[in-house]
Design a protein around this motif. Sequence first.
Motif, mmCIF file in Angstrom:
data_model
loop_
_atom_site.group_PDB
_atom_site.id
_atom_site.type_symbol
_atom_site.label_atom_id
_atom_site.label_comp_id
_atom_site.label_asym_id
_atom_site.label_seq_id
_atom_site.Cartn_x
_atom_site.Cartn_y
_atom_site.Cartn_z
ATOM 1 N N GLY A 250 0.784 -1.225 0.000
ATOM 2 C CA GLY A 250 0.000 0.000 0.000
ATOM 3 C C GLY A 250 0.814 1.273 0.000
ATOM 4 N N ASP A 251 2.142 1.164 -0.093
ATOM 5 C CA ASP A 251 2.988 2.357 -0.099
ATOM 6 C C ASP A 251 2.755 3.177 -1.366
ATOM 7 N N SER A 252 2.584 4.472 -1.199
ATOM 8 C CA SER A 252 2.539 5.357 -2.361
ATOM 9 C C SER A 252 3.921 5.988 -2.502
ATOM 10 N N LEU A 253 4.329 6.206 -3.733
ATOM 11 C CA LEU A 253 5.674 6.725 -3.980
ATOM 12 C C LEU A 253 5.726 8.244 -3.839
ATOM 13 N N PRO A 254 6.797 8.757 -3.243
ATOM 14 C CA PRO A 254 6.988 10.211 -3.201
ATOM 15 C C PRO A 254 7.405 10.716 -4.585
ATOM 16 N N ASP A 255 7.295 12.010 -4.789
ATOM 17 C CA ASP A 255 7.611 12.614 -6.086
ATOM 18 C C ASP A 255 9.011 12.254 -6.565
#
Length: 144
Positions: free
Chosen positions: A119-124
């Motif tokens: 469920g990790d979303s990636l940083p920019d």
Amino acid sequence: MGYTPAIVFCRSKRAMKTRRQIARFITSGKYFDNPRFEPAPEDEEAAQKQWDRFHVFYAEGKQPIEVWLDVANDMVEGQVEETIEEYLGPKKRSAVAKDLRDNLRASHQTVTFRVGFGGDSLPDEAWEMLAALQDHIAEAYDGV
């Protein structure tokens, strides 16, 4: 569950960069404060020309970005045909679509990026690194 934001289809038959070279590319871009790689760039395993998986740990406690390499195997063929079916179905008959089908079918190797496990979303900065690495590989290996 993770997902695949990009696949680079490479027509070149030259051996792909080693995992050590990819780690150096990522580190030189200064995308992350303290990235960690498996295998580690200093390990002899990271210098091998034949490889299939590489992990980029961009932040402590986050799931890694996975980089998968497939060379002239059933996975390459499957990825090519799945992409053609999904994006260039039989109703797309333009010259551009035909050229793209032909270029995809000429792929010798693929580099697949998988992200978002746990469920990790990636940083920019991770998206910036992925875009730069995709472009770099596509340019160096006649990518589609």
